[in-house]
Design a protein around this motif. Structure first.
Motif, short mmCIF file in Angstrom:
data_model
loop_
_atom_site.label_atom_id
_atom_site.label_comp_id
_atom_site.label_asym_id
_atom_site.label_seq_id
_atom_site.Cartn_x
_atom_site.Cartn_y
_atom_site.Cartn_z
N ALA A 1 0.94 -1.48 0.03
CA ALA A 1 0.30 0.05 -0.34
C ALA A 1 1.26 1.16 0.09
N ALA A 2 1.76 1.60 0.86
CA ALA A 2 3.36 2.53 0.82
C ALA A 2 3.12 2.93 -0.80
N TYR A 3 4.02 1.62 -1.40
CA TYR A 3 4.38 1.93 -2.80
C TYR A 3 3.81 2.03 -3.50
N ASP A 4 1.95 1.76 -3.46
CA ASP A 4 1.63 2.21 -4.56
C ASP A 4 1.10 3.39 -4.17
N ASP A 5 1.11 3.91 -2.62
CA ASP A 5 0.89 5.64 -2.50
C ASP A 5 2.10 6.35 -2.74
N LEU A 6 2.99 5.59 -2.77
CA LEU A 6 4.45 6.07 -3.06
C LEU A 6 4.52 7.07 -4.27
N VAL A 7 3.69 5.80 -5.54
CA VAL A 7 4.23 5.79 -7.14
C VAL A 7 2.37 6.90 -7.57
N ALA A 8 1.85 7.09 -6.95
CA ALA A 8 0.50 7.45 -7.38
C ALA A 8 0.89 9.47 -6.83
N GLN A 9 0.99 9.11 -6.27
CA GLN A 9 1.45 10.46 -5.08
C GLN A 9 2.82 11.52 -5.92
N SER A 10 3.59 10.20 -6.28
CA SER A 10 5.05 11.06 -7.35
C SER A 10 4.02 11.35 -8.15
N LEU A 11 3.56 10.24 -8.99
CA LEU A 11 2.24 10.88 -10.58
C LEU A 11 2.16 12.71 -9.88
N THR A 12 1.84 12.51 -9.02
CA THR A 12 0.34 13.97 -8.71
C THR A 12 1.98 14.90 -8.84
N ASN A 13 2.53 14.89 -7.80
CA ASN A 13 3.99 16.24 -7.34
C ASN A 13 4.38 16.39 -9.01
N LEU A 14 4.70 15.43 -9.69
CA LEU A 14 5.47 15.81 -11.20
C LEU A 14 4.22 16.49 -12.23
N ASP A 15 3.23 15.91 -12.09
CA ASP A 15 2.28 17.05 -12.86
C ASP A 15 2.19 17.92 -12.83
#
Length: 409
Positions: A316-330
């Motif tokens: 769950a932490a890994y999935d959150d990291l990827v999702a949050q990173s995508l949002t932050n990069l956008d």
């Protein structure tokens, strides 16, 4: 009857010859220089106007140099921002790849290795210099590298928040720099969730995302709160309060492990047992956070290298990291694109001023030419006429100077 002495004849003749010779010399000087006004005495009114026009041309030339400098600085910054967008786009592609559940640990390590290279490339772009060797994203601190690594290897901003401006015309100024903090550091971050270290149940929060920005804006029309506190009581009730102490509605209001709930447009999931009797678990939703682009990439690299996906909490932490990173990069790309749009407006203003100054220079030069430059056809005609008059005067003086009573004795 008026008496004229020989001395008067000689004196008058010589004076007239001198006047004619002076006029002839002046005309010759005008032809050789191409200027009608070579000294103020030639035409005092025109000379005064020419002086003012020279001052105007000097002013325009100074502003034209400033326009060139501003244009060069803005184009260099725009080029750097365009390059940074290209790098971020590649980082985003790697982040999407990292979200593939079929990747092995070695695959994630390979992605992390390329991300490190891209991070260094991004840092080089953020530390771009202008033609004079100053860092363009350091604000007023042009001699200081904008982004530097600390002892832990994290990239931090070392410049200030200043913005340089340049006057390109009377009363017209244009910003020619932007500090890196405003572009690369103060980037809106994705909504995240944190578990209090005092929690005892072992449950964890995940899947935090802004599901409805409209609902969040409706709940806080005056601005988003810094955070929202979530409390899960031992009876399963979920209580939400914001940083101002206001209560918020939770849907559904009763805790269900692994099932998402909604509060003020933010969706989150808590997984795990309820707290023991008499205890309360606390979680925090970070709403109005900022995160630098460097921090986003660094956190992603650290997660790829360290998060253990073999446990439910780790996955769950890994999935959150990827999702949050995508949002932050956008969000970072949006921040840079917004700055590029702003730069386009400045460059248009600079180009408009360049055209205006060029037209002003041409108009002023034309007026100056009309006042100062000579009409060669007229000048040559005057020179021929003055030469003829001088020759006639010389010949007549030679005749008159011989008229003496002594010549008849």
């Amino acid at each position: 009857m008026m008496r004229i002495s020989s001395q008067q004849v000689f004196s008058g003749g010589i004076n007239r010859l001198q006047e004619l010779n002076t006029s002839l010399n002046n005309t010759q000087q005008q032809i050789s220089t191409g200027k009608r006004v070579n000294q103020p005495s030639d035409d005092p009114v025109a000379a005064a106007r020419i002086l003012k026009l020279d001052q105007e041309l000097a002013r325009v030339e100074t502003y034209q140099r400033n326009v060139d400098l501003a244009d060069n600085r803005l184009k260099q910054e725009e080029s750097a921002l365009a390059s940074s967008v290209d790098v971020l786009q590649r980082i985003r592609e790697l982040t999407v790849q990292a979200g593939n559940s079929a990747l092995s640990a070695s695959d994630r390590q390979s992605i992390a290795s390329e991300l490190k290279e891209r991070l260094g490339q991004f840092a080089n772009i953020a530390n771009s210099r202008d033609a004079s060797g100053e860092y363009i994203f350091s604000g007023f601190q042009g001699s200081i590298k904008a982004f530097q690594q600390d002892a832990s290897g994290s990239w931090n901003y070392r410049g200030d928040e200043g913005q340089r401006v340049l006057e390109i015309d009377d009363g017209v100024t244009v910003p020619i720099s932007d500090n890196g903090k405003g572009i690369f550091v103060n980037v809106p971050a994705a909504v995240t969730g944190e578990s209090s270290p005092l929690n005892t149940s072992g449950a964890f929060i995940s899947g935090v995302t802004l599901a409805s920005e409209a609902d969040l804006q409706a709940a806080y029309p005056g601005g988003f709160p810094d955070d929202i506190s979530i409390q899960v009581e031992d009876d399963g009730d979920i209580i939400a309060t914001d940083s101002q102490g206001g209560n918020l509605a939770v849907t559904p209001p009763t805790y269900q492990s692994g099932e998402p709930f909604m509060v003020a447009g933010v969706e989150a999931t808590i997984t795990g047992p309820l707290p023991a009797a008499g205890n309360v678990d606390t979680y925090t939703l970070k709403i109005n956070e900022k995160q630098s682009v460097f921090g986003t990439i660094e956190n992603l690299i650290a997660g790829l290298e360290s998060i253990d996906k073999t446990t439910a909490q780790g996955k769950a932490a890994y999935d959150d990291l990827v999702a949050q990173s995508l949002t932050n990069l956008d969000n970072a790309q949006d921040s840079i694109v917004l700055k590029q749009t702003e730069l386009g407006g400045r460059m248009n203003a600079v180009e408009f001023t360049r055209t205006f100054l060029a037209d002003s220079s041409v108009y002023t030069s034309e007026i100056r030419s009309q006042l100062e430059d000579i009409d060669y056809a007229e000048a040559i005609s005057n020179l021929s006429f003055q030469s003829f008059v001088l020759q006639a005067a010389q010949q007549s003086f030679a005749k008159v100077s011989q008229l003496s009573l002594f010549d008849q004795i």
